[in-house]
Design an enzyme around this catalytic site. Sequence first.
Site, mmCIF file in Angstrom:
data_model
loop_
_atom_site.group_PDB
_atom_site.id
_atom_site.type_symbol
_atom_site.label_atom_id
_atom_site.label_comp_id
_atom_site.label_asym_id
_atom_site.label_seq_id
_atom_site.Cartn_x
_atom_site.Cartn_y
_atom_site.Cartn_z
ATOM 1 N N ARG A 129 -3.770 0.292 -7.620
ATOM 2 C CA ARG A 129 -3.668 1.491 -6.774
ATOM 3 C C ARG A 129 -2.218 1.961 -6.642
ATOM 4 O O ARG A 129 -1.281 1.164 -6.651
ATOM 5 C CB ARG A 129 -4.291 1.200 -5.404
ATOM 6 C CG ARG A 129 -5.770 0.877 -5.550
ATOM 7 C CD ARG A 129 -6.429 0.539 -4.237
ATOM 8 N NE ARG A 129 -6.475 1.676 -3.343
ATOM 9 C CZ ARG A 129 -6.916 1.607 -2.085
ATOM 10 N NH1 ARG A 129 -7.311 0.442 -1.589
ATOM 11 N NH2 ARG A 129 -6.937 2.676 -1.332
ATOM 12 N N GLN A 176 -2.734 6.685 5.652
ATOM 13 C CA GLN A 176 -1.892 5.532 5.314
ATOM 14 C C GLN A 176 -0.455 5.977 5.082
ATOM 15 O O GLN A 176 0.487 5.334 5.551
ATOM 16 C CB GLN A 176 -2.438 4.819 4.069
ATOM 17 C CG GLN A 176 -3.764 4.129 4.334
ATOM 18 C CD GLN A 176 -4.396 3.560 3.075
ATOM 19 O OE1 GLN A 176 -3.822 3.658 1.987
ATOM 20 N NE2 GLN A 176 -5.570 2.972 3.218
ATOM 21 N N ASP A 327 -14.178 7.755 3.794
ATOM 22 C CA ASP A 327 -14.733 6.460 3.379
ATOM 23 C C ASP A 327 -16.264 6.482 3.333
ATOM 24 O O ASP A 327 -16.883 5.504 2.893
ATOM 25 C CB ASP A 327 -14.277 5.358 4.333
ATOM 26 C CG ASP A 327 -12.788 5.064 4.184
ATOM 27 O OD1 ASP A 327 -12.228 5.360 3.112
ATOM 28 O OD2 ASP A 327 -12.191 4.546 5.137
ATOM 29 N N ARG A 403 -17.434 -0.854 -0.133
ATOM 30 C CA ARG A 403 -18.302 0.268 0.253
ATOM 31 C C ARG A 403 -19.257 0.663 -0.872
ATOM 32 O O ARG A 403 -20.345 1.169 -0.615
ATOM 33 C CB ARG A 403 -17.463 1.464 0.708
ATOM 34 C CG ARG A 403 -16.618 1.140 1.937
ATOM 35 C CD ARG A 403 -16.131 2.380 2.657
ATOM 36 N NE ARG A 403 -14.932 2.087 3.432
ATOM 37 C CZ ARG A 403 -14.913 1.440 4.601
ATOM 38 N NH1 ARG A 403 -16.037 1.025 5.139
ATOM 39 N NH2 ARG A 403 -13.771 1.215 5.222
#
Length: 450
Positions: A129, A176, A327, A403
């Site tokens: 990431r 973030q 999310d 998820r």
Amino acid sequence: MSGHGHAIPMTARRGRPLKGRAEVPGDKSISHRSLILGALAVGRTEVTGLLEGQDVLDTAAAMRAFGATVTQVAPGHWTVEGVGVGGFAEPKDVIDCGNSGTGVRLIMGCMATSPISATFTGDASLRKRPMGRVTDPLALFGARAYGRQGGRLPMTVVGAGDATGVRYTVPMPSAQVKSAVLLAGLNARGQTVVIEKEPTRDHSERMLRGFGAEVAAEDGPEGRIITLTGQPELKPQRVAVPRDPSSAAFPVCAALLVEGSDILVPGVSQNPTRNGLYTTLVEMGADIAFENPREEGGEPVADLRVRFTGALKGIAVPQERAASMIDEYPVLSVVAACATGTTVMRGVKELRVKESDRIDAMARGLEACGVRVEEDEDTLIVHGMGADGVPGGATCATHIDHRIAMSFLVLGLAAKKPVSVDDGSPIATSFPVFEGLMAGLGADISRVAG
Ligand code: S3P
């Protein structure tokens, strides 16, 4: 912790209606922040309802490595003896943030204006990431970052000794990044101003104020302007973590899709920067009652009474809602597959840089289950097959993404044939009690390969 243990194949199949009470764990975003702000306060912070998922446990270990004393008193009840703003010690070893983008990015922020260095790593998902989105604004404070190609972990951040506040417009909707800059601003002289074009979750602002920092927010033509006054002394707090709306999404969506279901999910945060999924589900025709609305731990919460809704219809999700449900798109795409008509999700390219490329992961898994989808860089479109229409019968790849795993298991409860996931182990990062909680409602989810 980095590395990835044994894969746990899991299968979900249609069965009884879901009934009963689903007490989902504490909010992940607030849990990370309570440990981090507790570590930056002077004195003892008490946290109740802390999510004891692996992501948060990794942040607890990181705070210890920077010098705070973090102790579990009882399940969900933790104390943090903070070292104060500017009081971080240099860690003696590499900081392993496991699967957690929130953990690593927020921690990079809060150490970046101290005269120390720290090296960060994570699991195979986190090492893919992008960290440049955080290290670019941290460079404005004078911090330097040395990572792999493309700004990937492992990465060493060399903190700035005597930083001054910065002004930064966050180029993508990311709480973030906003939070990393605000946390770095804590140990900088003067004011740090963060501008976000689209509002994202505001837990950092709320909690920083709760810990005694001066944080002002106003809406201007450029977007939301958040101003933090540097070098406060943060005061320890009692933090009661509300239940996580992003975790509640899984039992809620399962109850909407499994015939005859009727469940209660108590005490779920209804913070407007987080509740976009619930607005969307109601627009699709879901039967959700928001009972007993109240304030807990500084957040609006409600008890959600959710009943099976056989006639959900597809909608176009307003693009400006994306940040408040970012999310939840994976599980929404499962609900969309079981609705009639088409659900169009635009403005969702941030999904491509989550724990996995969530647009790709959901599109491939839904297709394998017989659902027609369309996608482009910034869009996911799901053609619904109705309440009893999804064939299922596939094994979906989860790509180390909690998820994605939980979303396909929810699909398996509603599809004609069972749906399996290749690896359910990442569920423990955010929802360690998922299997027991779903079994308690009557769901048939087991640790077997499809
Ligand atoms: C989070 C922000 C979001 C979200 C993540 C938690 C946070 O990430 O996806 O699960 O606690 O700040 P981005 O900032 O990348 O949008």
